[in-house]
Design a protein around this motif. Structure first.
Motif, short mmCIF file in Angstrom:
data_model
loop_
_atom_site.label_atom_id
_atom_site.label_comp_id
_atom_site.label_asym_id
_atom_site.label_seq_id
_atom_site.Cartn_x
_atom_site.Cartn_y
_atom_site.Cartn_z
N VAL A 124 0.86 -1.19 0.00
CA VAL A 124 0.00 0.00 0.00
C VAL A 124 0.89 1.23 0.00
O VAL A 124 1.64 1.47 0.94
CB VAL A 124 -0.94 0.02 1.22
CG1 VAL A 124 -1.82 1.26 1.22
CG2 VAL A 124 -1.79 -1.24 1.27
N THR A 125 0.78 2.03 -1.07
CA THR A 125 1.60 3.23 -1.17
C THR A 125 0.83 4.46 -0.69
O THR A 125 -0.40 4.47 -0.67
CB THR A 125 2.05 3.49 -2.62
OG1 THR A 125 0.90 3.75 -3.42
CG2 THR A 125 2.85 2.30 -3.18
N LEU A 126 1.58 5.47 -0.33
CA LEU A 126 0.97 6.74 0.03
C LEU A 126 0.18 7.30 -1.15
O LEU A 126 -0.90 7.84 -0.98
CB LEU A 126 2.06 7.73 0.49
CG LEU A 126 1.59 9.09 0.97
CD1 LEU A 126 0.62 8.97 2.13
CD2 LEU A 126 2.80 9.93 1.36
N ALA A 127 0.69 7.10 -2.36
CA ALA A 127 -0.01 7.57 -3.56
C ALA A 127 -1.39 6.92 -3.67
O ALA A 127 -2.38 7.60 -4.02
CB ALA A 127 0.81 7.27 -4.81
N SER A 128 -1.50 5.63 -3.37
CA SER A 128 -2.80 4.96 -3.47
C SER A 128 -3.77 5.48 -2.40
O SER A 128 -4.96 5.62 -2.66
CB SER A 128 -2.65 3.44 -3.38
OG SER A 128 -2.22 3.05 -2.10
N LEU A 129 -3.27 5.78 -1.21
CA LEU A 129 -4.13 6.32 -0.16
C LEU A 129 -4.60 7.73 -0.51
O LEU A 129 -5.75 8.08 -0.26
CB LEU A 129 -3.39 6.32 1.18
CG LEU A 129 -3.02 4.94 1.72
CD1 LEU A 129 -2.18 5.08 2.99
CD2 LEU A 129 -4.27 4.11 1.98
N VAL A 130 -3.72 8.52 -1.09
CA VAL A 130 -4.09 9.87 -1.52
C VAL A 130 -5.14 9.79 -2.63
O VAL A 130 -6.13 10.53 -2.61
CB VAL A 130 -2.84 10.66 -1.98
CG1 VAL A 130 -3.21 11.92 -2.72
CG2 VAL A 130 -1.97 10.97 -0.77
N GLU A 131 -4.95 8.90 -3.56
CA GLU A 131 -5.92 8.73 -4.65
C GLU A 131 -7.29 8.32 -4.10
O GLU A 131 -8.32 8.83 -4.57
CB GLU A 131 -5.43 7.70 -5.67
CG GLU A 131 -6.34 7.53 -6.86
CD GLU A 131 -6.60 8.81 -7.64
OE1 GLU A 131 -7.70 8.92 -8.22
OE2 GLU A 131 -5.75 9.71 -7.66
N GLN A 132 -7.32 7.45 -3.11
CA GLN A 132 -8.59 7.06 -2.48
C GLN A 132 -9.28 8.28 -1.88
O GLN A 132 -10.50 8.44 -2.03
CB GLN A 132 -8.35 6.02 -1.37
CG GLN A 132 -8.04 4.65 -1.85
CD GLN A 132 -7.73 3.71 -0.68
OE1 GLN A 132 -7.75 4.09 0.49
NE2 GLN A 132 -7.42 2.46 -1.02
N GLN A 133 -8.52 9.13 -1.21
CA GLN A 133 -9.10 10.33 -0.61
C GLN A 133 -9.63 11.29 -1.67
O GLN A 133 -10.69 11.87 -1.51
CB GLN A 133 -8.09 11.04 0.29
CG GLN A 133 -7.73 10.27 1.53
CD GLN A 133 -8.95 9.94 2.37
OE1 GLN A 133 -9.73 10.81 2.72
NE2 GLN A 133 -9.12 8.67 2.67
N ARG A 134 -8.89 11.42 -2.76
CA ARG A 134 -9.34 12.30 -3.85
C ARG A 134 -10.60 11.77 -4.50
O ARG A 134 -11.50 12.53 -4.85
CB ARG A 134 -8.22 12.47 -4.87
CG ARG A 134 -7.11 13.34 -4.35
CD ARG A 134 -6.03 13.57 -5.37
NE ARG A 134 -5.03 14.47 -4.82
CZ ARG A 134 -3.75 14.44 -5.13
NH1 ARG A 134 -3.29 13.55 -6.00
NH2 ARG A 134 -2.91 15.29 -4.58
N GLN A 135 -10.69 10.45 -4.66
CA GLN A 135 -11.89 9.86 -5.24
C GLN A 135 -13.09 10.05 -4.33
O GLN A 135 -14.19 10.33 -4.79
CB GLN A 135 -11.68 8.37 -5.54
CG GLN A 135 -10.79 8.13 -6.73
CD GLN A 135 -10.51 6.65 -6.96
OE1 GLN A 135 -10.96 5.79 -6.22
NE2 GLN A 135 -9.75 6.37 -8.01
N LYS A 136 -12.88 9.90 -3.01
CA LYS A 136 -13.97 10.13 -2.07
C LYS A 136 -14.46 11.57 -2.14
O LYS A 136 -15.65 11.84 -2.11
CB LYS A 136 -13.52 9.81 -0.64
CG LYS A 136 -13.42 8.35 -0.34
CD LYS A 136 -12.97 8.12 1.08
CE LYS A 136 -12.73 6.65 1.35
NZ LYS A 136 -12.21 6.43 2.70
N ALA A 137 -13.51 12.51 -2.22
CA ALA A 137 -13.88 13.92 -2.29
C ALA A 137 -14.62 14.23 -3.58
O ALA A 137 -15.57 15.01 -3.59
CB ALA A 137 -12.63 14.80 -2.18
N ALA A 138 -14.21 13.59 -4.68
CA ALA A 138 -14.86 13.83 -5.97
C ALA A 138 -16.26 13.23 -6.02
O ALA A 138 -17.12 13.72 -6.75
CB ALA A 138 -14.01 13.25 -7.10
N SER A 139 -16.49 12.19 -5.23
CA SER A 139 -17.80 11.54 -5.27
C SER A 139 -18.83 12.23 -4.38
O SER A 139 -20.01 11.91 -4.44
CB SER A 139 -17.67 10.08 -4.86
OG SER A 139 -17.36 9.97 -3.49
N VAL A 140 -18.38 13.18 -3.56
CA VAL A 140 -19.31 13.91 -2.71
C VAL A 140 -20.19 14.77 -3.61
O VAL A 140 -19.71 15.48 -4.50
CB VAL A 140 -18.55 14.80 -1.70
CG1 VAL A 140 -19.50 15.69 -0.93
CG2 VAL A 140 -17.74 13.93 -0.76
#
Length: 162
Positions: A124-140
């Motif tokens: 699990v990379t920091l990049a993948s965790l950041v991408e997950q957060q960005r996807q969550k924010a975009a889906s709001v």
């Protein structure tokens, strides 16, 4: 065996930093405020993260912290190791002296669990965790007034300007 707040806070703080570092150094006070983590605790964690060369510090006005490596080169295992977080399911710390100074019957089970945990955390990379957060924010859902003529596009979501 459990991940303590030290490891959890370190990973959370690194995600926060990575989400904001494109705009320049990120202050620990900002991370502390957004993530509700004690500033003095963050200072201790970031000292360790800096010594492990995961972050770098920028002094002076406008200073703060930045990533010292690319996000895809930082794993959760790196972060956990940097803050000295022990993840060990064995009761003996791997010394094989769990049962009256002898190896217990379940030692191999817990040792294999340790190995699998580290394999997963290394994957699990920091990049993948950041991408997950960005996807969550975009889906709001973003509410907007269809009647307004002052709407404009900002990135991929529609927002209103004042």
């Amino acid at each position: 065996m459990r991940l303590t707040t030290k490891g959890r806070f370190a990973v959370t703080a690194m995600i926060d930093l990575a989400l904001r570092c494109a705009d320049g150094p990120v202050t620990l006070a900002g991370i502390a405020d957004r993530q509700k983590i004690s500033l003095s605790y963050l200072e201790q964690l970031f000292g360790k993260l800096r010594r492990f060369e995961l972050v770098s510090s920028v002094r002076g006005p406008g200073g703060g912290y930045a990533l010292a490596r690319e996000m895809d080169l930082i794993t959760v295992a790196d972060i956990i190791a940097a803050v000295d977080e022990p993840l060990d399911a064995t009761s003996c710390g791997g010394k094989e002296n769990c049962h009256d100074e002898h190896r217990c019957m379940t030692h191999d089970l817990w040792t294999n669990l340790n190995r699998r945990m580290y394999e997963y955390l290394h994957s699990v990379t920091l990049a993948s965790l950041v991408e997950q957060q960005r996807q969550k924010a975009a889906s709001v859902s973003v509410l907007h007034d269809e009647r307004s003529s002052t709407a404009c596009r900002s990135g991929s979501k529609l927002t209103l300007t004042a």
